[in-house]
Write a protein that holds these residues in place. Sequence first.
Motif, PDB file in Angstrom:
ATOM      1  N   LEU A 195      74.017 -31.413 -90.751  1.00 31.39           N
ATOM      2  CA  LEU A 195      73.202 -30.389 -91.410  1.00 31.39           C
ATOM      3  C   LEU A 195      73.207 -29.079 -90.629  1.00 31.39           C
ATOM      4  O   LEU A 195      73.365 -27.997 -91.205  1.00 31.39           O
ATOM      5  CB  LEU A 195      71.763 -30.883 -91.554  1.00 31.39           C
ATOM      6  N   ILE A 196      73.039 -29.163 -89.325  1.00 31.94           N
ATOM      7  CA  ILE A 196      73.028 -27.953 -88.489  1.00 31.94           C
ATOM      8  C   ILE A 196      74.387 -27.255 -88.528  1.00 31.94           C
ATOM      9  O   ILE A 196      74.459 -26.027 -88.649  1.00 31.94           O
ATOM     10  CB  ILE A 196      72.646 -28.313 -87.038  1.00 31.94           C
ATOM     11  N   ILE A 197      75.466 -28.030 -88.444  1.00 33.06           N
ATOM     12  CA  ILE A 197      76.810 -27.451 -88.467  1.00 33.06           C
ATOM     13  C   ILE A 197      77.072 -26.738 -89.793  1.00 33.06           C
ATOM     14  O   ILE A 197      77.543 -25.598 -89.830  1.00 33.06           O
ATOM     15  CB  ILE A 197      77.874 -28.535 -88.223  1.00 33.06           C
ATOM     16  N   VAL A 198      76.746 -27.414 -90.897  1.00 31.89           N
ATOM     17  CA  VAL A 198      76.983 -26.826 -92.222  1.00 31.89           C
ATOM     18  C   VAL A 198      76.138 -25.574 -92.415  1.00 31.89           C
ATOM     19  O   VAL A 198      76.635 -24.542 -92.883  1.00 31.89           O
ATOM     20  CB  VAL A 198      76.681 -27.861 -93.332  1.00 31.89           C
TER      21      VAL A 198
ATOM     22  N   PRO B  31      83.450 -18.620 -89.149  1.00 27.68           N
ATOM     23  CA  PRO B  31      82.266 -18.054 -88.483  1.00 27.68           C
ATOM     24  C   PRO B  31      81.180 -19.103 -88.312  1.00 27.68           C
ATOM     25  O   PRO B  31      81.137 -20.109 -89.013  1.00 27.68           O
ATOM     26  CB  PRO B  31      81.814 -16.967 -89.459  1.00 27.68           C
ATOM     27  N   SER B  32      80.309 -18.866 -87.365  1.00 28.16           N
ATOM     28  CA  SER B  32      79.173 -19.760 -87.143  1.00 28.16           C
ATOM     29  C   SER B  32      78.012 -18.950 -86.585  1.00 28.16           C
ATOM     30  O   SER B  32      78.187 -18.173 -85.649  1.00 28.16           O
ATOM     31  CB  SER B  32      79.550 -20.882 -86.176  1.00 28.16           C
ATOM     32  N   GLU B  33      76.865 -19.117 -87.190  1.00 27.53           N
ATOM     33  CA  GLU B  33      75.656 -18.419 -86.723  1.00 27.53           C
ATOM     34  C   GLU B  33      74.519 -19.426 -86.648  1.00 27.53           C
ATOM     35  O   GLU B  33      74.052 -19.933 -87.667  1.00 27.53           O
ATOM     36  CB  GLU B  33      75.300 -17.285 -87.682  1.00 27.53           C
ATOM     37  N   ILE B  34      74.095 -19.732 -85.438  1.00 29.56           N
ATOM     38  CA  ILE B  34      73.019 -20.706 -85.231  1.00 29.56           C
ATOM     39  C   ILE B  34      71.681 -20.030 -85.506  1.00 29.56           C
ATOM     40  O   ILE B  34      71.305 -19.072 -84.844  1.00 29.56           O
ATOM     41  CB  ILE B  34      73.050 -21.263 -83.800  1.00 29.56           C
ATOM     42  N   ASN B  35      70.990 -20.545 -86.505  1.00 30.52           N
ATOM     43  CA  ASN B  35      69.700 -19.978 -86.913  1.00 30.52           C
ATOM     44  C   ASN B  35      68.571 -20.896 -86.439  1.00 30.52           C
ATOM     45  O   ASN B  35      68.428 -22.016 -86.936  1.00 30.52           O
ATOM     46  CB  ASN B  35      69.679 -19.850 -88.440  1.00 30.52           C
ATOM     47  N   PRO B  36      67.770 -20.463 -85.466  1.00 33.72           N
ATOM     48  CA  PRO B  36      66.669 -21.306 -84.959  1.00 33.72           C
ATOM     49  C   PRO B  36      65.720 -21.768 -86.050  1.00 33.72           C
ATOM     50  O   PRO B  36      65.190 -22.883 -85.994  1.00 33.72           O
ATOM     51  CB  PRO B  36      65.958 -20.391 -83.958  1.00 33.72           C
ATOM     52  N   LYS B  37      65.507 -20.930 -87.060  1.00 35.60           N
ATOM     53  CA  LYS B  37      64.610 -21.294 -88.158  1.00 35.60           C
ATOM     54  C   LYS B  37      65.157 -22.492 -88.930  1.00 35.60           C
ATOM     55  O   LYS B  37      64.416 -23.419 -89.275  1.00 35.60           O
ATOM     56  CB  LYS B  37      64.419 -20.096 -89.101  1.00 35.60           C
ATOM     57  N   SER B  38      66.480 -22.482 -89.199  1.00 33.14           N
ATOM     58  CA  SER B  38      67.104 -23.599 -89.916  1.00 33.14           C
ATOM     59  C   SER B  38      67.020 -24.882 -89.098  1.00 33.14           C
ATOM     60  O   SER B  38      66.731 -25.957 -89.633  1.00 33.14           O
ATOM     61  CB  SER B  38      68.573 -23.275 -90.226  1.00 33.14           C
ATOM     62  N   ILE B  39      67.268 -24.771 -87.781  1.00 31.86           N
ATOM     63  CA  ILE B  39      67.195 -25.949 -86.903  1.00 31.86           C
ATOM     64  C   ILE B  39      65.778 -26.507 -86.887  1.00 31.86           C
ATOM     65  O   ILE B  39      65.579 -27.731 -86.925  1.00 31.86           O
ATOM     66  CB  ILE B  39      67.654 -25.585 -85.479  1.00 31.86           C
ATOM     67  N   PHE B  40      64.786 -25.619 -86.849  1.00 30.39           N
ATOM     68  CA  PHE B  40      63.384 -26.051 -86.848  1.00 30.39           C
ATOM     69  C   PHE B  40      63.051 -26.805 -88.136  1.00 30.39           C
ATOM     70  O   PHE B  40      62.423 -27.877 -88.096  1.00 30.39           O
ATOM     71  CB  PHE B  40      62.470 -24.832 -86.691  1.00 30.39           C
ATOM     72  N   ILE B  41      63.478 -26.262 -89.273  1.00 31.46           N
ATOM     73  CA  ILE B  41      63.201 -26.910 -90.569  1.00 31.46           C
ATOM     74  C   ILE B  41      63.880 -28.274 -90.648  1.00 31.46           C
ATOM     75  O   ILE B  41      63.280 -29.265 -91.090  1.00 31.46           O
ATOM     76  CB  ILE B  41      63.672 -26.006 -91.734  1.00 31.46           C
ATOM     77  N   ILE B  42      65.150 -28.340 -90.194  1.00 30.08           N
ATOM     78  CA  ILE B  42      65.898 -29.603 -90.220  1.00 30.08           C
ATOM     79  C   ILE B  42      65.217 -30.652 -89.342  1.00 30.08           C
ATOM     80  O   ILE B  42      65.060 -31.809 -89.732  1.00 30.08           O
ATOM     81  CB  ILE B  42      67.362 -29.372 -89.778  1.00 30.08           C
ATOM     82  N   SER B  43      64.815 -30.250 -88.133  1.00 28.11           N
ATOM     83  CA  SER B  43      64.187 -31.203 -87.209  1.00 28.11           C
ATOM     84  C   SER B  43      62.835 -31.679 -87.733  1.00 28.11           C
ATOM     85  O   SER B  43      62.511 -32.869 -87.635  1.00 28.11           O
ATOM     86  CB  SER B  43      64.025 -30.562 -85.824  1.00 28.11           C
TER      87      SER B  43
END
Length: 410
Positions: free
Chosen positions: A41-44, A368-380
Amino acid sequence: MISTLEKEITFRYLKTRKKDGFLNIISIFSFIGISLGVAVLIIVMSVMNGFRTELVNKIVGFNSHVTVKPYENRISLDKLENTYLKKISKELIFSNSGEAIVIGKNYTKGIILRGYSSKDYPKLDVVKKGDFNEQSAQLSKNSISIGKELSYNLGLGIGDRLSILSPTGIQTIIGSLPKQETFIINSVFDSGLTDFDANVAFVNLDTLESFFAFEKGKRNLEIYLNDPSNIEEAKTSIQKLFENEFIYTWADMNSSLFSALKVERNVMFIILSLIIIVAAFNIISGLTILVKNKTRDIAILKSIGVLNKSITKIFFFVGVIIGTSATFFGIFLGVMFSLYVENLREFLSNTFNISLFPEEIYFLSTMPSEINPKSIFIISICSILITIIVSIFPAIKASRLDPVKGLKYE
């Protein structure tokens, strides 16, 4: 709060034992399943965010942020002195454009010609920031700047001549014929988007208007904003200033593309979340088997006075610890893969001689890849909530066990 006794028993049940072989396998698969689900999920999400950001940057860097197109009357120059317009914009450039046909030896295609004056052309972002091979930075009367992809397709370079056919007709003794002119290629640009590089070329504004028989009073005004991301608010304010002109933005021109990207990202999130849900069901299986195996232990605990609430806590925390640790491990995997996704793509492409990210399809030459802390927080949060929910039922079932039946055959 959890007591020392509850804590000790919880960690004891988490430890692997030889006699719990099948139970350990289920716990391991639960851990791996949730970790992989979170990581994927985080990678996608990172790739989707990176793709959108790169695409926006390329589009915004090549096109004007807001374009004002006159209907009948020319754009009043007095409006350019508006205080608010000066505040939000960094450049105000007059331009014009038209569709023409490029005629090559073995290649003919339609292109969009954009016209700029010699003093305004160097102000464009694609000129200032783009990858340029140039003979001259100026657009003289019969010079043309073409994209890298078009240059490759035509087999032409800087200094070569290029014939272009205009839809505007000229009268001859045999009737009306399309106007044709020859331009000298003075630069080749690389915008980073093959679609632009193959279909757009720059010429002198006066030459373009003569070539298409345009009126000079019908020139478009291109507005380049200080903050192009805040496009809707800027468009509303500019529309109030230019009430009798047609206003469109870079977002309007690419609305269908970004809507499709948004829908795709949301659908991918829902589909990949199912991986976590399926893996979480393994926790139910594991805890149910654990309760079955620990029937005697539960009965003994109850017989010495341990409350049902404490039994519930013990088995609940066993499930939550497995799910939470798997979630954090999945975050670590997902972030690491997201950081090195382009290196991984190059390795797989070179090893298996396949194209995993075709430039002609995805517009971009790199992944390209952009790590979004908000997305990681929601996923976790979603992963941990799913783990909590699936841990409740086996924990309650353990607390309801009858100690008399549990010790009956012991």
